[in-house]
Scaffold this motif. Structure first.
Motif, short mmCIF file in Angstrom:
data_model
loop_
_atom_site.label_atom_id
_atom_site.label_comp_id
_atom_site.label_asym_id
_atom_site.label_seq_id
_atom_site.Cartn_x
_atom_site.Cartn_y
_atom_site.Cartn_z
N UNK A 22 0.95 -1.23 -0.07
CA UNK A 22 0.05 0.03 0.07
C UNK A 22 0.91 1.34 0.02
N UNK A 23 1.88 1.26 0.41
CA UNK A 23 2.81 2.44 0.76
C UNK A 23 3.44 2.83 -0.68
N UNK A 24 3.94 1.53 -1.24
CA UNK A 24 4.65 1.77 -2.69
C UNK A 24 3.35 2.48 -3.76
N UNK A 25 2.28 1.72 -3.51
CA UNK A 25 1.01 2.01 -4.50
C UNK A 25 0.57 3.48 -4.39
N UNK A 171 -3.66 0.69 5.63
CA UNK A 171 -2.83 -0.45 6.14
C UNK A 171 -1.29 -0.14 5.34
N UNK A 172 -0.77 1.03 5.70
CA UNK A 172 0.68 0.97 4.96
C UNK A 172 1.49 0.36 6.19
N UNK A 173 2.88 0.73 6.02
CA UNK A 173 3.83 0.08 6.61
C UNK A 173 3.82 0.67 8.19
N UNK A 194 10.00 -1.02 11.06
CA UNK A 194 9.50 -0.13 10.29
C UNK A 194 10.50 0.87 9.73
N UNK A 195 11.28 1.53 10.42
CA UNK A 195 12.21 2.23 10.25
C UNK A 195 13.13 1.65 8.90
N UNK A 201 14.00 1.52 1.07
CA UNK A 201 13.52 2.14 0.03
C UNK A 201 14.20 3.43 -0.45
N UNK A 202 14.46 3.96 0.74
CA UNK A 202 14.83 5.63 0.44
C UNK A 202 16.42 5.75 0.17
N UNK A 203 17.26 5.01 0.63
CA UNK A 203 18.64 5.21 0.84
C UNK A 203 18.91 4.70 -0.69
N UNK A 204 18.53 3.72 -1.62
CA UNK A 204 18.95 3.36 -2.92
C UNK A 204 18.59 4.51 -3.85
#
Length: 219
Positions: A22-25, A171-173, A194-195, A201-204
């Motif tokens: 859901x977060x990515x969507x 219902x995200x992360x 969670x962190x 996702x964010x570092x790359x």
């Protein structure tokens, strides 16, 4: 109530993986429509038409001047009361990200277009191109190249902003991590994971952006 196990780092994974979808969507769809909105209003922000400029400015200033959480509550709880339009949680989340990101992207678009040397516009007009053709074939390609780093940063910001949607039970992360923590009464491991998920996702994304920025500097 979830059964207690010693290895909560592993047990929380299925919850977070479900939330990751859901977060990515929400992020990808929201930022995609946000770019469309931002491109339109960004170009409106450089228009010589005072009405067009005014409409774009009002939108940008209202969205940038109010918290995203307040915008989420307005769209999810306020619109049904005002217009009788009921939005499901996913639709409200995507709309909120799109409108919020769109205001910031509008400024990215405006700044990138205006950063292109005025001589480029004059060169296009001297070739017999109309204003729209000059923008399409000469200005926009150069501006788009300059937009990529700040657009990447906006993507990362919007990704992290999705955590706010747990306030309306999306219902995200973060929401999934909270569900696991409230069921097991274990908090350190699920919130740490969670962190970790957000960092994965964010570092790359940040590494790719830095490499692109360095390449732009060399050109």
């Amino acid at each position: 109530m979830y059964l207690y196990t010693a290895n909560h780092y592993i047990d929380v994974m299925p919850f977070l993986l479900q939330g990751l979808q859901y977060t990515l969507l929400i992020t990808f769809v929201g930022v995609f429509f946000g770019f469309i909105i931002g491109a339109i209003f960004g170009l409106m922000r450089i228009s010589n038409n005072k009405l067009v400029y005014g409409i774009a400015t009002v939108y940008v200033e209202i969205v940038r001047g109010t918290p995203l959480l307040a915008q989420i509550f307005f769209l999810y709880f306020g619109l049904p009361e005002l217009l009788g339009v009921n939005l499901d949680k996913l639709t409200a989340s995507i709309l909120a990200i799109a409108l919020n990101a769109g205001a910031y992207i509008a400024e990215i678009v405006r700044g990138s277009v205006q950063s292109v040397e005025k001589g480029q516009t004059e060169a296009g007009r001297s070739l017999g191109l109309s204003s729209s053709q000059t923008m399409r074939y000469i200005i926009w390609p150069q501006a788009l190249k300059r937009m990529i780093p700040p657009l990447g940063n906006q993507f990362i910001i919007s990704l992290k902003d999705t955590s706010l949607f747990s306030a309306i039970a999306v219902t995200d992360i973060l929401y999934q991590g909270r569900q696991y923590a409230s069921g097991t009464f274990v908090y350190f491991e699920p919130y740490l994971m969670v962190c970790v998920f957000y960092l994965i996702i964010t570092i790359p994304s940040m590494v790719i952006l830095r490499r692109y920025e360095r390449r732009l500097e060399r050109e």
